[in-house]
Design a protein around this motif. Structure first.
Motif, PDB file in Angstrom:
ATOM      1  N   ALA A  54       0.734  -1.164  -0.034  1.00 50.10           N
ATOM      2  CA  ALA A  54      -0.102  -0.046   0.037  1.00 50.10           C
ATOM      3  C   ALA A  54       0.834   1.338  -0.066  1.00 50.10           C
ATOM      4  CB  ALA A  54      -0.950   0.033   1.250  1.00 50.10           C
ATOM      5  N   GLN A  55       1.914   1.354   0.729  1.00 49.48           N
ATOM      6  CA  GLN A  55       2.923   2.380   0.671  1.00 49.48           C
ATOM      7  C   GLN A  55       3.425   2.916  -0.617  1.00 49.48           C
ATOM      8  OE1 GLN A  55       6.260   1.337   3.183  1.00 49.48           O
ATOM      9  NE2 GLN A  55       5.112   2.384   5.107  1.00 49.48           N
ATOM     10  N   ARG A  56       3.735   1.438  -1.490  1.00 48.82           N
ATOM     11  CA  ARG A  56       4.167   1.785  -2.898  1.00 48.82           C
ATOM     12  C   ARG A  56       3.183   2.392  -3.735  1.00 48.82           C
ATOM     13  NH1 ARG A  56       6.685  -3.036  -1.967  1.00 48.82           N
ATOM     14  NH2 ARG A  56       4.793  -4.348  -2.869  1.00 48.82           N
ATOM     15  N   ASP A  57       1.861   1.831  -3.782  1.00 48.40           N
ATOM     16  CA  ASP A  57       0.946   2.356  -4.300  1.00 48.40           C
ATOM     17  C   ASP A  57       0.391   3.864  -3.976  1.00 48.40           C
ATOM     18  OD1 ASP A  57       0.318  -0.236  -5.476  1.00 48.40           O
ATOM     19  OD2 ASP A  57      -1.283  -0.596  -4.182  1.00 48.40           O
ATOM     20  N   LEU A  58       0.351   4.230  -2.787  1.00 48.20           N
ATOM     21  CA  LEU A  58       0.205   5.380  -2.344  1.00 48.20           C
ATOM     22  C   LEU A  58       1.349   6.545  -2.717  1.00 48.20           C
ATOM     23  CD1 LEU A  58      -1.664   7.800  -1.175  1.00 48.20           C
ATOM     24  CD2 LEU A  58      -0.718   6.990   1.188  1.00 48.20           C
ATOM     25  N   GLY A  59       2.421   5.649  -2.642  1.00 49.47           N
ATOM     26  CA  GLY A  59       3.691   6.516  -2.982  1.00 49.47           C
ATOM     27  C   GLY A  59       3.897   7.259  -4.409  1.00 49.47           C
ATOM     28  N   ARG A  60       3.199   6.154  -5.213  1.00 53.22           N
ATOM     29  CA  ARG A  60       3.104   6.651  -6.562  1.00 53.22           C
ATOM     30  C   ARG A  60       2.083   7.845  -6.817  1.00 53.22           C
ATOM     31  NH1 ARG A  60       4.075   1.073  -7.535  1.00 53.22           N
ATOM     32  NH2 ARG A  60       1.887   0.444  -7.504  1.00 53.22           N
ATOM     33  N   LEU A  61       0.793   7.934  -6.232  1.00 51.18           N
ATOM     34  CA  LEU A  61       0.092   8.663  -6.193  1.00 51.18           C
ATOM     35  C   LEU A  61       0.702  10.118  -5.452  1.00 51.18           C
ATOM     36  CD1 LEU A  61      -3.383   7.063  -5.144  1.00 51.18           C
ATOM     37  CD2 LEU A  61      -2.772   8.097  -7.287  1.00 51.18           C
ATOM     38  N   ILE A  62       1.302   9.969  -4.548  1.00 51.69           N
ATOM     39  CA  ILE A  62       1.913  11.231  -3.924  1.00 51.69           C
ATOM     40  C   ILE A  62       3.110  11.748  -4.710  1.00 51.69           C
ATOM     41  CG2 ILE A  62       3.569  11.731  -2.044  1.00 51.69           C
ATOM     42  CD1 ILE A  62       1.833  10.123  -0.300  1.00 51.69           C
ATOM     43  N   ALA A  63       3.804  11.016  -5.434  1.00 46.52           N
ATOM     44  CA  ALA A  63       4.815  11.479  -6.408  1.00 46.52           C
ATOM     45  C   ALA A  63       4.203  12.361  -7.445  1.00 46.52           C
ATOM     46  CB  ALA A  63       5.620  10.541  -7.221  1.00 46.52           C
ATOM     47  N   ARG A  64       2.906  11.787  -8.052  1.00 43.02           N
ATOM     48  CA  ARG A  64       2.429  12.657  -8.923  1.00 43.02           C
ATOM     49  C   ARG A  64       1.452  14.000  -8.402  1.00 43.02           C
ATOM     50  NH1 ARG A  64      -1.923   8.569 -11.226  1.00 43.02           N
ATOM     51  NH2 ARG A  64      -2.520  10.422 -12.280  1.00 43.02           N
ATOM     52  N   ILE A  65       1.102  13.817  -7.175  1.00 44.16           N
ATOM     53  CA  ILE A  65       0.747  15.041  -6.405  1.00 44.16           C
ATOM     54  C   ILE A  65       1.869  15.969  -6.270  1.00 44.16           C
ATOM     55  CG2 ILE A  65       0.019  15.769  -4.237  1.00 44.16           C
ATOM     56  CD1 ILE A  65      -1.962  13.381  -4.238  1.00 44.16           C
ATOM     57  N   ASP A  66       2.944  15.541  -5.803  1.00 50.06           N
ATOM     58  CA  ASP A  66       4.176  16.450  -5.716  1.00 50.06           C
ATOM     59  C   ASP A  66       4.571  17.122  -6.688  1.00 50.06           C
ATOM     60  OD1 ASP A  66       4.069  15.615  -2.867  1.00 50.06           O
ATOM     61  OD2 ASP A  66       5.792  14.422  -3.012  1.00 50.06           O
ATOM     62  N   ASP A  67       4.716  16.464  -7.773  1.00 52.53           N
ATOM     63  CA  ASP A  67       5.031  17.051  -9.221  1.00 52.53           C
ATOM     64  C   ASP A  67       4.190  18.166  -9.498  1.00 52.53           C
ATOM     65  OD1 ASP A  67       7.211  15.264  -9.399  1.00 52.53           O
ATOM     66  OD2 ASP A  67       6.196  14.057 -10.759  1.00 52.53           O
ATOM     67  N   GLU A  68       2.823  17.832  -9.357  1.00 54.29           N
ATOM     68  CA  GLU A  68       1.739  18.863  -9.730  1.00 54.29           C
ATOM     69  C   GLU A  68       1.694  20.125  -8.901  1.00 54.29           C
ATOM     70  OE1 GLU A  68      -1.226  20.693 -12.106  1.00 54.29           O
ATOM     71  OE2 GLU A  68       0.291  19.491 -12.432  1.00 54.29           O
ATOM     72  N   PHE A  69       2.093  19.945  -7.552  1.00 53.82           N
ATOM     73  CA  PHE A  69       2.116  20.780  -6.573  1.00 53.82           C
ATOM     74  C   PHE A  69       3.372  21.831  -6.801  1.00 53.82           C
ATOM     75  CE2 PHE A  69       2.979  22.592  -2.254  1.00 53.82           C
ATOM     76  CZ  PHE A  69       1.967  23.191  -2.159  1.00 53.82           C
ATOM     77  N   GLU A  70       4.468  21.072  -7.023  1.00 48.96           N
ATOM     78  CA  GLU A  70       5.594  21.813  -7.346  1.00 48.96           C
ATOM     79  C   GLU A  70       5.530  22.687  -8.428  1.00 48.96           C
ATOM     80  OE1 GLU A  70      10.555  21.266  -6.985  1.00 48.96           O
ATOM     81  OE2 GLU A  70       9.346  19.500  -7.445  1.00 48.96           O
ATOM     82  N   ARG A  71       4.931  22.246  -9.450  1.00 53.31           N
ATOM     83  CA  ARG A  71       4.462  22.812 -10.889  1.00 53.31           C
ATOM     84  C   ARG A  71       3.774  24.124 -10.613  1.00 53.31           C
ATOM     85  NH1 ARG A  71       1.364  23.527 -15.070  1.00 53.31           N
ATOM     86  NH2 ARG A  71      -0.306  22.064 -14.250  1.00 53.31           N
ATOM     87  N   ARG A  72       2.899  24.024  -9.782  1.00 55.80           N
ATOM     88  CA  ARG A  72       1.834  25.122  -9.556  1.00 55.80           C
ATOM     89  C   ARG A  72       2.079  25.993  -8.342  1.00 55.80           C
ATOM     90  NH1 ARG A  72      -4.115  22.811 -10.811  1.00 55.80           N
ATOM     91  NH2 ARG A  72      -4.552  24.986 -10.543  1.00 55.80           N
ATOM     92  N   THR A  73       3.342  25.951  -7.574  1.00 54.26           N
ATOM     93  CA  THR A  73       3.571  26.845  -6.604  1.00 54.26           C
ATOM     94  C   THR A  73       4.931  27.391  -6.944  1.00 54.26           C
ATOM     95  OG1 THR A  73       4.640  24.867  -5.374  1.00 54.26           O
ATOM     96  CG2 THR A  73       2.405  25.506  -4.861  1.00 54.26           C
TER      97      THR A  73
END
Length: 96
Positions: A54-73
């Motif tokens: 579950a950490q791996r699965d959520l980690g993949r989602l978090i990586a995508r969130i982090d990329d978008e958050f970094e792009r939009r801040t």
């Protein structure tokens, strides 16, 4: 953590990322517990309690969130005291 904490955090990011514009807007009034930085804190906390798969699965989602958050801040031009910031996402700036 409470039941559905991860779902609530993901929903906050989904809502924020659907807002128009290149950058995330900062709230006119700071709303503790509602800002997406708090949602990111919740996801980080959840990672500590999940089994590896579950950490791996959520980690993949978090990586995508982090990329978008970094792009939009924006990077903070001021020096950031790492000891007072829980996660890198707290040091990013949003447009007002």
């Amino acid at each position: 953590m409470w039941p559905d904490a991860v779902a609530a955090a993901l929903a906050r990011f989904e809502w924020a990322f659907k807002q128009p514009g290149r950058y995330l807007n900062a709230s006119q009034v700071w709303q503790p517990g509602v800002e997406v930085e708090y949602a990111r804190d919740d996801l980080e906390e959840a990672m500590l309690h999940l089994p590896r798969g579950a950490q791996r699965d959520l980690g993949r989602l978090i990586a995508r969130i982090d990329d978008e958050f970094e792009r939009r801040t924006l990077p903070n031009p001021e020096p950031v005291n790492e000891s007072t910031v829980d996660g890198w996402w707290w040091s990013r700036l949003r447009e007002r």
